[in-house]
Design a protein around this motif. Structure first.
Motif, mmCIF file in Angstrom:
data_model
loop_
_atom_site.group_PDB
_atom_site.id
_atom_site.type_symbol
_atom_site.label_atom_id
_atom_site.label_comp_id
_atom_site.label_asym_id
_atom_site.label_seq_id
_atom_site.Cartn_x
_atom_site.Cartn_y
_atom_site.Cartn_z
ATOM 1 N N VAL A 14 -82.159 -40.945 -76.821
ATOM 2 C CA VAL A 14 -82.687 -41.315 -78.043
ATOM 3 C C VAL A 14 -81.877 -42.202 -78.873
ATOM 4 C CG1 VAL A 14 -83.531 -40.492 -80.107
ATOM 5 C CG2 VAL A 14 -83.965 -39.190 -78.251
ATOM 6 N N VAL A 15 -80.509 -42.077 -78.997
ATOM 7 C CA VAL A 15 -79.629 -43.110 -79.624
ATOM 8 C C VAL A 15 -79.821 -44.386 -79.144
ATOM 9 C CG1 VAL A 15 -77.440 -43.489 -80.238
ATOM 10 C CG2 VAL A 15 -78.417 -40.930 -80.646
ATOM 11 N N ASN A 16 -79.596 -44.286 -77.787
ATOM 12 C CA ASN A 16 -79.833 -45.692 -77.289
ATOM 13 C C ASN A 16 -80.816 -46.486 -77.447
ATOM 14 O OD1 ASN A 16 -77.052 -45.656 -76.208
ATOM 15 N ND2 ASN A 16 -77.701 -44.253 -74.342
ATOM 16 N N TYR A 17 -82.132 -45.630 -77.245
ATOM 17 C CA TYR A 17 -83.242 -46.366 -77.381
ATOM 18 C C TYR A 17 -83.468 -46.918 -78.839
ATOM 19 C CZ TYR A 17 -88.454 -46.902 -77.613
ATOM 20 O OH TYR A 17 -89.818 -47.521 -77.711
ATOM 21 N N ILE A 18 -83.093 -46.237 -79.875
ATOM 22 C CA ILE A 18 -83.119 -46.492 -81.454
ATOM 23 C C ILE A 18 -82.121 -47.919 -81.547
ATOM 24 C CG2 ILE A 18 -82.397 -46.253 -83.799
ATOM 25 C CD1 ILE A 18 -83.254 -43.331 -83.291
ATOM 26 N N LEU A 19 -80.944 -47.858 -80.642
ATOM 27 C CA LEU A 19 -80.268 -49.166 -80.821
ATOM 28 C C LEU A 19 -80.734 -50.295 -80.092
ATOM 29 C CD1 LEU A 19 -76.865 -47.389 -80.326
ATOM 30 C CD2 LEU A 19 -77.562 -48.703 -82.395
ATOM 31 N N ASP A 20 -81.600 -50.209 -79.226
ATOM 32 C CA ASP A 20 -81.952 -51.177 -78.528
ATOM 33 C C ASP A 20 -83.346 -51.800 -79.134
ATOM 34 O OD1 ASP A 20 -80.171 -51.065 -76.366
ATOM 35 O OD2 ASP A 20 -81.222 -49.766 -75.147
ATOM 36 N N HIS A 21 -83.949 -50.833 -79.628
ATOM 37 C CA HIS A 21 -85.501 -51.433 -80.233
ATOM 38 C C HIS A 21 -85.491 -51.316 -81.699
ATOM 39 C CE1 HIS A 21 -86.255 -50.087 -76.350
ATOM 40 N NE2 HIS A 21 -87.178 -50.878 -76.106
ATOM 41 N N PHE A 22 -84.469 -51.010 -82.464
ATOM 42 C CA PHE A 22 -84.828 -50.914 -83.829
ATOM 43 C C PHE A 22 -83.594 -51.368 -84.662
ATOM 44 C CE2 PHE A 22 -87.672 -47.462 -82.351
ATOM 45 C CZ PHE A 22 -88.900 -47.727 -82.983
ATOM 46 N N THR A 23 -82.780 -52.400 -83.916
ATOM 47 C CA THR A 23 -81.852 -52.942 -84.624
ATOM 48 C C THR A 23 -82.159 -53.706 -86.041
ATOM 49 O OG1 THR A 23 -80.621 -53.187 -82.497
ATOM 50 C CG2 THR A 23 -79.831 -54.600 -84.162
ATOM 51 N N PRO A 24 -82.999 -54.594 -86.015
ATOM 52 C CA PRO A 24 -83.548 -55.311 -87.356
ATOM 53 C C PRO A 24 -83.712 -54.167 -88.338
ATOM 54 C CG PRO A 24 -84.537 -56.262 -85.414
ATOM 55 C CD PRO A 24 -83.954 -54.948 -85.029
ATOM 56 N N LEU A 25 -84.668 -52.982 -88.142
ATOM 57 C CA LEU A 25 -84.723 -51.912 -89.066
ATOM 58 C C LEU A 25 -83.339 -51.562 -89.650
ATOM 59 C CD1 LEU A 25 -86.552 -50.400 -90.659
ATOM 60 C CD2 LEU A 25 -86.774 -48.735 -88.898
ATOM 61 N N LEU A 26 -82.725 -51.312 -88.864
ATOM 62 C CA LEU A 26 -81.144 -50.359 -89.129
ATOM 63 C C LEU A 26 -80.335 -51.688 -89.862
ATOM 64 C CD1 LEU A 26 -80.114 -49.217 -85.759
ATOM 65 C CD2 LEU A 26 -81.030 -47.793 -87.797
ATOM 66 N N ASP A 27 -80.399 -52.907 -89.702
ATOM 67 C CA ASP A 27 -79.971 -53.889 -90.314
ATOM 68 C C ASP A 27 -80.281 -53.976 -91.892
ATOM 69 O OD1 ASP A 27 -78.189 -54.527 -88.371
ATOM 70 O OD2 ASP A 27 -79.457 -56.120 -87.780
ATOM 71 N N ALA A 28 -81.635 -53.868 -91.967
ATOM 72 C CA ALA A 28 -82.305 -53.876 -93.387
ATOM 73 C C ALA A 28 -81.935 -52.684 -94.261
ATOM 74 C CB ALA A 28 -83.862 -53.951 -93.053
ATOM 75 N N ILE A 29 -81.853 -51.394 -93.398
ATOM 76 C CA ILE A 29 -81.592 -50.319 -94.346
ATOM 77 C C ILE A 29 -80.229 -50.082 -94.562
ATOM 78 C CG2 ILE A 29 -80.887 -47.829 -93.946
ATOM 79 C CD1 ILE A 29 -83.546 -47.747 -92.002
ATOM 80 N N SER A 30 -79.189 -51.221 -93.706
ATOM 81 C CA SER A 30 -77.932 -51.041 -94.195
ATOM 82 C C SER A 30 -77.595 -52.073 -95.377
ATOM 83 C CB SER A 30 -77.182 -51.542 -92.738
ATOM 84 O OG SER A 30 -75.547 -51.676 -93.043
ATOM 85 N N ALA A 31 -78.475 -53.087 -95.429
ATOM 86 C CA ALA A 31 -78.170 -54.128 -96.249
ATOM 87 C C ALA A 31 -78.759 -53.336 -97.678
ATOM 88 C CB ALA A 31 -78.836 -55.261 -95.812
#
Length: 301
Positions: A14-31
């Motif tokens: 699950v974690v690897n899938y999120i890292l592979d497919h939702f990186t732009p969303l994670l970057d937006a949340i982080s910003a």
């Protein structure tokens, strides 16, 4: 038949899938979270220490009373003397950012739980999981998804500290006296008016108790989050542990306790009608109006 099922491997997938497919969303949340945390931290660190101490003392006088204001003044002066003022402001910025985010998510969720049994049934096990999971576990996905620094520390803190405000918002709204609800409906309140003018005001003591508990849990988690670079007083405590330096660890822990006591007493006061200086001020105003009233009546006669 060999049946091999590993929950740990499933979590990795699950974690690897999120890292592979939702990186732009994670970057937006982080910003977004970085902007909130960084802005609060910049404001707090830009204050001169003396000004910050006076503001906290004035807030204590306003909400609690003179004795606690004196305690706040002396305690914050001690923190400044120990050289931990900057670390305290960094920890306070993380606590405030995490509390704001937890309230923005938790209070609406608590209201939704109070209005829907289905939502409450689904949400309760999730809240149980969030509260009982060891705090250190939250550091792993936070660091994997968002790297190191204040942002993953804030996210881990939000997850760990949000359940109380959700539960107590739900509880407070459910415990509003049915007579108040009936009176509101009798006067023609809509659902929105009933919520904002009847239920939320009457549930405010319970909601503020949830906010208070969220702040306390945030402060405890901020210290643990120093392990992934969150900074603040947690760094001082962590340094004392790593070096087996009792003095350094004790100073960091004492600063955390002082901050916790000040935040606890101030936030508790918002769940009460009046407190400390405000109560006495209202009493003096009432006495003055009682003295003036006979004089006015005599002049009218």
């Amino acid at each position: 038949m060999n049946f091999d099922f590993s929950i740990g491997k499933g979590a990795d997938i699950v974690v690897n899938y999120i890292l592979d497919h939702f990186t732009p969303l994670l970057d937006a949340i982080s910003a977004a979270i970085g902007l909130v945390t960084g802005s609060i931290q910049q404001v707090l660190l830009s204050l001169p220490p003396v000004a910050g101490i006076l503001i906290l003392a004035a807030l204590s006088l306003w909400r609690v009373g003179g004795k606690f204001a004196l305690f706040t003044l002396l305690a914050m002066a001690l923190v400044l003397h120990m050289g931990l003022w900057e670390g305290m402001m960094q920890s306070l910025s993380l606590v405030l950012a995490a509390t704001i985010i937890a309230m923005l998510i938790g209070i609406p969720l608590g209201i939704w739980m109070a209005r829907s049994e289905t939502v409450a049934t689904i949400t309760r096990p999730v809240l149980d999981l969030m509260q009982t999971m060891p705090a250190f576990v939250y550091l792993i996905p936070a660091a994997m998804f968002f790297g190191l620094g204040a942002v993953p520390g804030t996210i881990a803190t939000v997850i760990f500290s949000m359940p109380p405000v959700v539960r107590l918002t739900n509880l407070g709204i459910r415990q509003v006296d049915g007579e108040f609800i009936e009176a509101g409906l009798a006067f023609g309140c809509t659902g929105k008016q009933l919520l904002f003018k009847v239920q939320l005001p009457n549930a405010m003591p319970s909601i503020m108790a949830g906010v208070n508990q969220t702040i306390m849990l945030s402060l405890s988690m901020v210290v643990i989050a120093s392990m992934i670079g969150a900074g603040g007083l947690g760094n001082t405590v962590l340094t004392g542990i790593q070096r087996l330096d009792v003095g350094t660890g004790f100073e960091g822990g004492l600063a955390v306790v002082i901050l916790a006591v000040v935040l606890d007493r101030i936030t508790q006061s918002f769940g009460k009608e009046r407190s400390g200086f405000l109560k006495r001020l209202a009493f003096f105003k009432k006495e003055a109006s009682d003295v003036k009233q006979p004089v006015l009546n005599k002049q009218e006669a």
